[in-house]
Scaffold this active site. Structure first.
Site, short mmCIF file in Angstrom:
data_model
loop_
_atom_site.label_atom_id
_atom_site.label_comp_id
_atom_site.label_asym_id
_atom_site.label_seq_id
_atom_site.Cartn_x
_atom_site.Cartn_y
_atom_site.Cartn_z
N LYS A 1 1.06 -1.23 -0.40
CA LYS A 1 -0.60 0.08 -0.44
C LYS A 1 0.84 1.53 0.24
CE LYS A 1 -1.97 -1.67 3.92
NZ LYS A 1 -1.53 -3.79 3.40
N ILE A 2 2.03 1.24 0.98
CA ILE A 2 2.81 2.70 1.26
C ILE A 2 3.42 2.78 -0.05
CG2 ILE A 2 4.41 3.74 2.15
CD1 ILE A 2 3.25 2.05 5.02
N ASP B 1 9.69 -6.79 -5.13
CA ASP B 1 8.63 -7.51 -4.14
C ASP B 1 8.90 -8.69 -4.53
OD1 ASP B 1 6.29 -8.48 -2.89
OD2 ASP B 1 6.05 -5.87 -2.70
N CYS C 1 9.38 -2.26 2.94
CA CYS C 1 8.50 -3.75 2.34
C CYS C 1 9.25 -3.83 4.34
CB CYS C 1 9.40 -4.55 2.50
SG CYS C 1 11.33 -4.58 3.06
N PRO C 2 7.86 -4.59 4.78
CA PRO C 2 7.90 -5.00 6.56
C PRO C 2 9.44 -5.78 7.07
CG PRO C 2 6.82 -7.12 5.23
CD PRO C 2 7.50 -6.11 4.26
N THR D 1 11.58 4.68 5.61
CA THR D 1 10.05 4.75 6.59
C THR D 1 9.64 3.54 6.93
OG1 THR D 1 8.71 5.43 4.80
CG2 THR D 1 10.16 7.32 5.72
N SER D 2 10.48 2.45 6.10
CA SER D 2 9.34 1.28 6.98
C SER D 2 9.61 0.79 8.95
CB SER D 2 9.55 0.12 5.77
OG SER D 2 8.80 -0.11 6.07
N ARG D 3 10.21 -0.09 8.84
CA ARG D 3 11.24 -0.18 10.19
C ARG D 3 12.81 0.15 10.11
NH1 ARG D 3 6.39 0.40 11.65
NH2 ARG D 3 5.29 -0.78 12.33
N ASP E 1 13.42 7.57 8.93
CA ASP E 1 11.78 8.20 9.89
C ASP E 1 12.04 6.46 11.15
OD1 ASP E 1 9.43 9.01 10.50
OD2 ASP E 1 8.73 8.22 10.01
N GLU F 1 15.41 1.94 18.01
CA GLU F 1 14.49 3.10 18.71
C GLU F 1 13.79 3.21 19.93
OE1 GLU F 1 12.07 3.60 15.13
OE2 GLU F 1 10.31 2.70 15.95
N HIS G 1 9.85 8.43 13.99
CA HIS G 1 8.73 8.10 13.29
C HIS G 1 7.32 8.59 13.40
CE1 HIS G 1 7.30 3.51 13.78
NE2 HIS G 1 6.57 3.86 12.43
P1 NAI Z 1 2.21 -4.21 2.77
O1 NAI Z 1 2.04 -5.18 3.95
O2 NAI Z 1 1.22 -2.98 2.14
O3 NAI Z 1 3.41 -3.72 1.63
C1 NAI Z 1 4.23 -4.72 2.36
C2 NAI Z 1 4.91 -4.98 0.77
O4 NAI Z 1 6.54 -5.60 0.83
C3 NAI Z 1 4.16 -6.38 0.38
O5 NAI Z 1 3.89 -6.14 -0.96
C4 NAI Z 1 4.98 -7.20 0.24
O6 NAI Z 1 4.96 -8.15 -1.14
C5 NAI Z 1 6.70 -6.28 0.27
N1 NAI Z 1 7.38 -7.77 1.00
C6 NAI Z 1 6.91 -8.85 2.25
N2 NAI Z 1 8.21 -9.59 1.58
C7 NAI Z 1 9.32 -8.59 1.12
C8 NAI Z 1 10.54 -9.09 0.81
N3 NAI Z 1 11.30 -10.14 1.94
N4 NAI Z 1 11.24 -8.15 0.47
C9 NAI Z 1 10.93 -7.23 -0.64
N5 NAI Z 1 8.98 -7.52 -0.05
C10 NAI Z 1 8.04 -7.74 0.75
O7 NAI Z 1 2.07 -3.27 4.03
P2 NAI Z 1 2.05 -0.96 4.20
O8 NAI Z 1 0.80 -0.73 4.41
O9 NAI Z 1 2.78 -1.05 2.65
O10 NAI Z 1 3.46 -0.90 4.92
C11 NAI Z 1 5.43 -1.20 4.75
C12 NAI Z 1 5.15 -1.27 6.14
O11 NAI Z 1 5.68 0.29 6.54
C13 NAI Z 1 5.12 -1.62 7.41
O12 NAI Z 1 5.27 -3.08 7.60
C14 NAI Z 1 5.72 -0.80 7.90
O13 NAI Z 1 6.34 -1.44 9.05
C15 NAI Z 1 6.14 0.54 7.70
N6 NAI Z 1 4.79 1.74 8.67
C16 NAI Z 1 5.66 3.13 9.00
C17 NAI Z 1 5.24 3.80 8.83
C18 NAI Z 1 5.61 5.04 9.35
O14 NAI Z 1 5.13 5.80 10.05
N7 NAI Z 1 6.71 5.26 9.41
C19 NAI Z 1 3.29 3.88 9.04
C20 NAI Z 1 3.07 2.36 8.51
C21 NAI Z 1 3.81 1.35 8.05
#
Ligand code: NAI
Length: 335
Positions: free
Chosen positions: A153-154, A173, A204-205, A231-233, A257, A262, A294
């Site tokens: 999504k992001i 991905d 990615c997560p 900006t992920s983890r 971020d 953290e 964050h």
């Molecule tokens: P999502 O689940 O919609 O997308 C994650 C994507 O990563 C999926 O397409 C998945 O197939 C892919 N993925 C999984 N394992 C992978 C790998 N080994 N290599 C490459 N791609 C892989 O998640 P969304 O909503 O896009 O969020 C992504 C991450 O953003 C979250 O897991 C979270 O850690 C982080 N996040 C950070 C925030 C912030 O405030 N900075 C707020 C919200 C989320």
């Protein structure tokens, strides 16, 4: 109606949830949920936690012993919850799968633009009456190649903006998205994305597989002078290797971020204390590094979304209803 103990509460959590209880009862604790604070959840049906609460096996076992049956995350990522243990102790885990993915994507872009045009330097300089342009020369994003790791999504929201710049977007991905392919996004293997990208943005997560995805080897494959954006983890990136790469001039710039350690720092005002984390202290003084604590998710729109989805999760838990927002080992890949 459910009785919920909130952990890692900030003023804004209290404000949003007190305005919208959905009939549930809340108590707000500022402390993180951890083995020595879990007893605060005694007498509650569920706990509501955020990104840095460590919901490990020990905590889940203790929760089950005091009959807490729900862990509700006020976030999308659930890497801080041991899902196998949750299943073992019969505790339901719910999250907020999407809350304005655009908010995080836009924050990533804000960081990129600030670094690319040295806004963080220019802001301070002008405030001090220094109107010189020396050492503020940046680069144009148009025509550059932007690599995206994780096109969920992001990642997709980020790609839409990146394309608007006239940048070439390449992506990796583990599970490529067919619709994105049709829309012209070029999926490549991970190493080729590293080699081609002028800007690499992680979406990615955090999983055992993605832990330290960016390490000494992957950094060496990146283009010299490239920008890394996370900006992920925090734990996607091996901080020591990134510092080394910045110091030897291979990595051109870094925007984060999220940060590996953290939990000890973010979401708190430590301005009158000595920062004991040497790695972040070092990153903070590099001119080509931009750090936010964050805040990618932190918009009014997102907070509204987080609140309403979390209340819905409490409702579903209370009613014993199925929920699309539930995460469990049986429902996700790579558990
Ligand atoms: P999502 O689940 O919609 O997308 C994650 C994507 O990563 C999926 O397409 C998945 O197939 C892919 N993925 C999984 N394992 C992978 C790998 N080994 N290599 C490459 N791609 C892989 O998640 P969304 O909503 O896009 O969020 C992504 C991450 O953003 C979250 O897991 C979270 O850690 C982080 N996040 C950070 C925030 C912030 O405030 N900075 C707020 C919200 C989320």
């Amino acid at each position: 109606m459910a009785k919920i103990a909130f952990f890692s509460t900030q003023n804004y959590d209290r404000r949003f949830f007190e305005d919208n209880t959905g009939g549930h009862t809340f108590e707000f604790f500022e402390t993180r949920l951890k083995p020595n604070t879990v007893k605060l959840a005694n007498g509650f049906d569920g706990v509501c936690v955020f990104v840095n609460d460590g919901v490990n096996e020990q905590v889940l076992k203790a929760l089950s012993e005091i009959n807490v049956g729900l862990v509700a995350l006020r976030c999308a990522g659930f890497n801080n919850v041991d899902l196998k243990a949750a299943e073992k102790y019969n505790i339901r885990v719910m999250r907020v799968p999407a809350y304005s993915p655009e908010a995080v994507a836009e924050h990533a872009v804000a960081l990129i633009m600030s670094l690319a045009r040295r806004i963080h330097k220019a802001y301070n300089r002008v405030r001090e009456g220094n109107f010189s342009l020396e050492k503020l020369s940046g680069f144009t994003i148009h025509g550059k190649t932007i690599g995206v790791i994780g096109t969920g999504k992001i990642g997709q929201a980020f790609i839409r903006i990146a394309k608007g710049f006239g940048a070439e977007v390449v992506a990796y991905d583990k599970y490529p998205n067919e619709n994105l392919k049709k829309s012209g996004v070029e999926y490549l293997d991970f190493d080729t994305v590293l080699e081609r990208s002028d800007i690499l943005s992680l979406h990615c997560p955090l999983t055992p597989e993605t832990h330290h995805l960016i390490n000494r080897e992957s950094l060496a494959k990146m283009k010299e002078g490239a920008m890394l954006v996370n900006t992920s983890r925090g734990k996607l990136v091996d901080t020591a290797s990134v510092i080394e790469s910045l110091k030897n001039g291979h990595l051109g710039s870094l925007a984060i971020d999220v940060y590996e350690q953290e939990e000890k720092l973010f979401f708190r005002d430590l301005s009158d204390l000595i920062i004991r984390d040497d790695q972040i202290a070092q990153l903070m003084i590099f001119p080509n590094v931009l750090i936010t604590a964050h805040q990618g998710f932190f918009t009014t729109e997102s907070l509204r979304e987080i609140t309403s989805t979390t209340i819905k999760n409490f409702d579903d838990y209370d009613a014993g209803a199925d929920s699309d927002n539930e995460v469990s080992c049986s429902l996700i890949k790579d558990c």
